[in-house]
Design a protein around this motif. Sequence first.
Motif, PDB file in Angstrom:
ATOM      1  N   THR A 172      45.394  -6.038  19.590  1.00 38.22           N
ATOM      2  CA  THR A 172      44.310  -6.195  18.614  1.00 38.22           C
ATOM      3  C   THR A 172      43.973  -4.885  17.926  1.00 38.22           C
ATOM      4  O   THR A 172      43.006  -4.791  17.188  1.00 38.22           O
ATOM      5  N   SER A 176      42.989  -2.303  25.828  1.00 38.11           N
ATOM      6  CA  SER A 176      42.008  -2.720  26.833  1.00 38.11           C
ATOM      7  C   SER A 176      41.978  -1.724  27.979  1.00 38.11           C
ATOM      8  O   SER A 176      42.823  -0.835  28.085  1.00 38.11           O
ATOM      9  N   ASP A 204      51.148  -4.725  24.847  1.00 39.70           N
ATOM     10  CA  ASP A 204      50.759  -6.075  24.411  1.00 39.70           C
ATOM     11  C   ASP A 204      49.795  -6.717  25.412  1.00 39.70           C
ATOM     12  O   ASP A 204      49.410  -6.106  26.418  1.00 39.70           O
ATOM     13  N   ASP A 205      49.399  -7.928  25.118  1.00 37.14           N
ATOM     14  CA  ASP A 205      48.398  -8.607  25.950  1.00 37.14           C
ATOM     15  C   ASP A 205      48.873  -8.858  27.378  1.00 37.14           C
ATOM     16  O   ASP A 205      48.067  -9.020  28.292  1.00 37.14           O
TER      17      ASP A 205
END
Length: 255
Positions: A172, A176, A204-205
């Motif tokens: 995004t 995180s 990435d996530d």
Amino acid sequence: MRETPPSTLESERTEQRRVLSFADGWKRRARALRRRRAGKVVWLIGAAVLVLVLAWLALWSPLLAVTEVQVSGTTPAVRSLGKSVGGQEVGRSLLRVDTAGVEGRLEEDSRVADATVRRGFPRSLVIEVVARVPVLGLQKSQGKVELVDVSGVTIETVSEAPAGVPVVQGATGVASGDGVHATVQVMAALPESLRTRVRDLHIDDSGSVSFVISATRIVWGPAEESELKARLVQILMSKKPKTIDVSAPETPVTT
């Protein structure tokens, strides 16, 4: 009237002389004792005055007052910090400087990894400051970059990462907390010769890390087995491939 016999008179005179001699000796001893006591008091007063004078000279006089702060540091920022904090001790007696307290004030700054402060007699305070080394930049909102060291400690937030410090971005655009932890592990595993050449760092996530070294895209995958992956990357980079995939380190792939 009976006359006292000469022998009796002589005995009385002898006794009187003995009594007078004893009294005179007692007085002399008393005077000597008073002199010794007076001498001891004078000596104690003199010693106390000497101690007070020496204490004043050492702790409050300008004789040992700090006039110079010598600072060495690994970056201009921490050298400036050392000058500022050490400068607060100028004018204070060198013996009264709380070196541990000065170290503590320096290490409260997130940019400082370690500080050592010592007395440089007669009038210098010597400060050595080791700065935290950023190995990673975290892309934050509003275009800011948070610099992190190899232990994951946040150093400071800047508008642009220094040269050689890769900036990680998440899916995004902002990494995180878990992504930051994973990326720090990756950077810690890489040798400095490769770490300083890392760019285009992404996570990435799913927590998979990838980046570019020179012209080679490295697909690292998750942070697990980072030491093994780092050794593989070092070996495979010698072939200068377009890509190195060590996400499954048992079966690395190059193209």
